[in-house]
Design a protein around this motif. Structure first.
Motif, PDB file in Angstrom:
ATOM      1  N   MET A   1     104.593  21.250  21.474  1.00 30.80           N
ATOM      2  CA  MET A   1     105.142  21.914  22.664  1.00 30.80           C
ATOM      3  C   MET A   1     105.901  23.163  22.215  1.00 30.80           C
ATOM      4  N   THR A   2     105.555  24.311  22.820  1.00 31.26           N
ATOM      5  CA  THR A   2     106.228  25.544  22.400  1.00 31.26           C
ATOM      6  C   THR A   2     106.548  26.440  23.586  1.00 31.26           C
ATOM      7  N   LEU A   3     107.682  27.112  23.483  1.00 29.52           N
ATOM      8  CA  LEU A   3     108.052  28.098  24.503  1.00 29.52           C
ATOM      9  C   LEU A   3     107.557  29.490  24.118  1.00 29.52           C
ATOM     10  N   GLU A   4     106.955  29.610  22.921  1.00 26.12           N
ATOM     11  CA  GLU A   4     106.487  30.922  22.456  1.00 26.12           C
ATOM     12  C   GLU A   4     105.332  31.416  23.322  1.00 26.12           C
ATOM     13  N   ILE A   5     105.372  32.704  23.601  1.00 25.81           N
ATOM     14  CA  ILE A   5     104.262  33.284  24.363  1.00 25.81           C
ATOM     15  C   ILE A   5     104.175  34.787  24.089  1.00 25.81           C
ATOM     16  N   GLU A   6     102.959  35.248  23.885  1.00 26.75           N
ATOM     17  CA  GLU A   6     102.749  36.689  23.709  1.00 26.75           C
ATOM     18  C   GLU A   6     102.666  37.320  25.088  1.00 26.75           C
ATOM     19  N   THR A   7     103.491  38.321  25.310  1.00 22.83           N
ATOM     20  CA  THR A   7     103.537  38.963  26.628  1.00 22.83           C
ATOM     21  C   THR A   7     103.454  40.477  26.463  1.00 22.83           C
ATOM     22  N   GLY A   8     102.416  41.068  27.001  1.00 24.53           N
ATOM     23  CA  GLY A   8     102.268  42.521  26.936  1.00 24.53           C
ATOM     24  C   GLY A   8     102.415  43.056  25.523  1.00 24.53           C
ATOM     25  N   GLY A   9     101.821  42.357  24.541  1.00 24.80           N
ATOM     26  CA  GLY A   9     101.837  42.856  23.163  1.00 24.80           C
ATOM     27  C   GLY A   9     103.089  42.522  22.377  1.00 24.80           C
ATOM     28  N   GLN A  11     105.517  39.406  20.913  1.00 23.23           N
ATOM     29  CA  GLN A  11     105.596  37.963  20.670  1.00 23.23           C
ATOM     30  C   GLN A  11     106.993  37.469  21.034  1.00 23.23           C
ATOM     31  N   LEU A  12     107.083  36.656  22.082  1.00 18.28           N
ATOM     32  CA  LEU A  12     108.377  36.170  22.558  1.00 18.28           C
ATOM     33  C   LEU A  12     108.579  34.722  22.126  1.00 18.28           C
ATOM     34  N   SER A  13     109.756  34.392  21.627  1.00 19.81           N
ATOM     35  CA  SER A  13     110.017  33.005  21.215  1.00 19.81           C
ATOM     36  C   SER A  13     110.334  32.120  22.418  1.00 19.81           C
ATOM     37  N   LEU A  91     119.288  41.899  15.102  1.00 22.73           N
ATOM     38  CA  LEU A  91     118.953  40.767  15.972  1.00 22.73           C
ATOM     39  C   LEU A  91     117.660  40.111  15.476  1.00 22.73           C
ATOM     40  N   SER A  92     117.559  38.807  15.701  1.00 25.61           N
ATOM     41  CA  SER A  92     116.370  38.101  15.214  1.00 25.61           C
ATOM     42  C   SER A  92     115.227  38.145  16.227  1.00 25.61           C
ATOM     43  N   MET A  93     115.512  38.632  17.446  1.00 26.87           N
ATOM     44  CA  MET A  93     114.447  38.658  18.463  1.00 26.87           C
ATOM     45  C   MET A  93     114.032  40.104  18.754  1.00 26.87           C
ATOM     46  N   PRO A  94     112.846  40.261  19.386  1.00 25.96           N
ATOM     47  CA  PRO A  94     112.384  41.627  19.691  1.00 25.96           C
ATOM     48  C   PRO A  94     113.361  42.376  20.595  1.00 25.96           C
ATOM     49  N   ALA A 257     103.585  34.904  36.167  1.00 33.26           N
ATOM     50  CA  ALA A 257     104.314  35.665  35.147  1.00 33.26           C
ATOM     51  C   ALA A 257     104.238  34.933  33.802  1.00 33.26           C
ATOM     52  N   ARG A 258     104.213  35.702  32.717  1.00 32.26           N
ATOM     53  CA  ARG A 258     104.227  35.109  31.373  1.00 32.26           C
ATOM     54  C   ARG A 258     105.641  35.068  30.803  1.00 32.26           C
ATOM     55  N   ALA A 259     106.548  35.762  31.449  1.00 26.98           N
ATOM     56  CA  ALA A 259     107.945  35.758  31.043  1.00 26.98           C
ATOM     57  C   ALA A 259     108.751  36.167  32.264  1.00 26.98           C
ATOM     58  N   VAL A 260     110.056  35.911  32.219  1.00 23.60           N
ATOM     59  CA  VAL A 260     110.915  36.319  33.322  1.00 23.60           C
ATOM     60  C   VAL A 260     112.112  37.080  32.769  1.00 23.60           C
ATOM     61  N   GLU A 261     112.624  37.954  33.597  1.00 21.51           N
ATOM     62  CA  GLU A 261     113.890  38.622  33.275  1.00 21.51           C
ATOM     63  C   GLU A 261     114.934  38.170  34.288  1.00 21.51           C
ATOM     64  N   ILE A 262     116.142  37.946  33.788  1.00 21.52           N
ATOM     65  CA  ILE A 262     117.237  37.509  34.656  1.00 21.52           C
ATOM     66  C   ILE A 262     118.313  38.585  34.642  1.00 21.52           C
ATOM     67  N   GLY A 263     118.697  39.056  35.826  1.00 16.14           N
ATOM     68  CA  GLY A 263     119.662  40.150  35.901  1.00 16.14           C
ATOM     69  C   GLY A 263     120.971  39.703  36.501  1.00 16.14           C
ATOM     70  N   THR A 264     121.130  39.968  37.801  1.00 16.15           N
ATOM     71  CA  THR A 264     122.388  39.689  38.484  1.00 16.15           C
ATOM     72  C   THR A 264     122.857  38.247  38.276  1.00 16.15           C
ATOM     73  N   GLY A 265     121.918  37.289  38.320  1.00 18.01           N
ATOM     74  CA  GLY A 265     122.277  35.876  38.176  1.00 18.01           C
ATOM     75  C   GLY A 265     122.984  35.582  36.869  1.00 18.01           C
TER      76      GLY A 265
END
Lengths: 305, 255
Positions: A1-9, A11-13, A91-94, A257-265
């Motif tokens: 089971m993995t949360l990793e997903i490639e999104t728009g080029g 690689q997201l963990s 940072l360790s993430m993109p 969606a392959r990923a989400v962005e969270i703003g105001t919340g």
């Protein structure tokens, strides 16, 4: 089971990202946010030249939402690189840098400067910016504007490009133009155009008069656009708008969606990122899905064949 | 030493009415170290309305209880005024830059809800034995109770001004401050924009620190909703302030 997903080029963990404009330059919230929740950081918008932004007041809270008119305040791309390169490259993430300009050439110049930064994993292109050479009409409001900007940026960098749109009745045509011009993904949605009036002063409340609405009500508009764009193009989509609880993030993935962005919340509740990541993990486990990819677009009938 | 901003679930120990629209909210102390002038972002509810946290100056009683003095001005503070002892509240603090340690005699000038930002500083100066005078200005008598624990725990050196003359000095808080300011080497000011602008104009040579208020989205420096123009460029009230030296402020941008 993995949360990793490639999104728009990229690689997201995890598929959980902050939304541009609500996460500063990427490292301000290190004490309050568990960065292991984040698949990438997304910076505030960067332009070629520094911008002071709009006069006060810049914020108005409205029932269940927020109208803002920050006015794209930023130090300009050179100062951004100089001031934040060290922390961001550690940072360790993109790192996704959000960019904008007043002309396609300006977008391209910003992209060229960032193209040389090894720590920049991708560019998010804010198309909700007025084109000064077209009477202030937003680039993202018409096919020519979208195509000109994305092509100019595409010719300036090999980095992954995410084109960010606000809602539009022409969204299909605009998304098609962005994808044809070389955008790797689309980000849906930016804030919705909004205005509030003070009946005592008989003037708009915000210093810049006009603003953009964010917060929970956006979710249902954004979900519809993600759902429809996925149905039509099956392209890579980053869903954003009104996520305020972990279930909301799952809804966006199911819509396509392959990923989400969270703003105001997350600006209000910084712990929302880790709550979303943990909930997504549980959801995968409970549904016996091997990865987030297996969940993408499940709300569409044709995904069940 | 200041602690980093952290999430807390704080238990309310009291929510006392201390004037017409003022309340004094007390919390169990989670043992956090902070400076007068630093603030907390308080979540009003776990629900989407009211959406944003509210920023409040935080002070501490001699017993160590955390306190927030607030005035009911809108939906968020109205809901807070119903809060009862025992309720748990989600708070992020300490935030922003507070006052530096003040060594010399200082006059504290608070107008309206701006009084709240002066209480922590007055209590600190009081406990350290530094000479100070707290000037409190309201429109009329009764807005803030002079006998409440706000001013009596510890018993602060305080003078009141009311614009209608119904209690204390008859005039504005700046008129009151003018009578005493010659005895002090520095000032701390918080109040409505018009009052702070007037202070800059009337006392241009006074070494004054201003605690600014503004609507805030995040309180943590990421949204730029509270940013104002200063002589040193754009500054975020939440993380570059809220305490600023008067000499860098531009009166036209305090509005």
């Amino acid at each position: 089971m993995t949360l990793e997903i490639e999104t728009g080029g990229v690689q997201l963990s995890t598929p959980i990202l902050p939304a541009s404009g609500t996460f500063g330059w990427g490292t301000e919230l290190k004490n309050l946010v568990d960065y292991s929740a984040l698949g990438a950081v997304v910076t505030k918008g960067i332009s070629l030249h520094p911008r002071k932004g709009n006069p006060q007041p810049r914020l108005l809270e409205v029932p269940c939402g927020l109208i803002n008119s920050i006015g794209l305040q930023n130090p300009g791309v050179d100062a951004f690189i100089q001031n934040y390169e060290k922390e961001l490259s550690a940072l360790s993430m993109p790192v996704i840098v959000n960019i904008f300009g007043e002309s396609p050439q300006e977008y391209a110049e910003v992209a060229t400067k960032l193209s040389n930064c090894h720590w920049v994993s991708g560019l998010e292109i804010n198309l909700s910016c007025p084109n000064v050479h077209a009477g202030g009409l937003e680039f993202g409001s018409n096919i020519t504007g979208v195509r000109d900007v994305i092509q100019a940026v595409r010719n300036s960098t090999n980095k992954p490009l995410w084109a960010k749109f606000s809602h539009s009745t022409h969204l299909f045509h605009l998304v098609e133009a962005a994808l044809e011009a070389g955008s790797n993904a689309v980000v849906l949605l930016n804030t919705l155009p909004a205005l509030a009036i003070n009946i005592k002063s008989k003037q708009p409340v915000l210093g810049a008069r006009r603003g953009g609405l964010s917060g929970p009500p956006l979710k249902y508009v954004a979900l519809r656009d993600v759902f429809d764009v996925y149905s039509r193009f099956k392209c890579h989509i980053v869903g954003v708008g009104g996520i305020i609880k972990p279930e909301d993030a799952v809804e966006f993935i199911l819509a396509g969606a392959r990923a989400v962005e969270i703003g105001t919340g997350a600006m209000v509740h910084p712990e929302l990122f880790i709550k979303c990541r943990n909930f997504m993990s549980e959801y995968l486990k409970n549904g016996s899905y091997e990865s987030v990819e297996n969940m993408v677009g499940l709300a569409h009938d044709d995904q069940h064949v | 030493m200041r602690d980093s901003p952290t999430h807390f679930q704080l238990t309310i120990t009291g929510n006392e009415k201390v004037g017409d629209r003022f309340f004094l909210l007390s919390f169990e102390n989670p043992g956090v170290s902070f400076r007068p002038g630093q603030f907390a972002m308080v979540a009003i509810s776990g629900e989407p309305y009211p959406l944003l946290r509210r920023p409040f100056a935080v002070s501490r009683t001699p017993e160590g209880t955390l306190q927030i003095l607030y005035r009911v001005v809108g939906t968020g503070t109205r809901l807070m005024s119903y809060w009862k002892k025992g309720r748990k509240v989600n708070v992020i603090f300490p935030l922003g830059n507070g006052f530096e340690k003040i060594q010399n005699a200082c006059i504290l000038v608070g107008g309206g809800s701006g009084v709240a930002s002066m209480i922590a500083l007055a209590r600190e100066l009081h406990s350290r034995g530094t000479p100070y005078l707290l000037c409190v200005g309201t429109k009329k008598s009764g807005e803030l109770d002079p006998h409440s624990s706000v001013f009596q725990n510890p018993p602060l050196n305080v003078k009141f001004a009311t614009e209608d003359g119904s209690f204390g000095f008859h005039g504005t808080v700046l008129d009151l401050a003018e009578q005493h300011i010659h005895s002090f080497t520095c000032a701390a000011v918080c109040g409505p924009p018009a009052m702070m602008t007037a202070f800059l104009e009337r006392f241009p040579d006074v070494n004054a620190m201003f605690s600014l208020e503004n609507h805030m989205g995040c309180g943590t420096g990421v949204c730029l909703g509270c940013a104002i123009e200063t002589r040193n460029g754009m500054m975020r009230v939440c993380v570059d302030g809220p305490v600023f030296p008067g000499k860098i402020l531009l009166p036209e941008h305090l509005k």
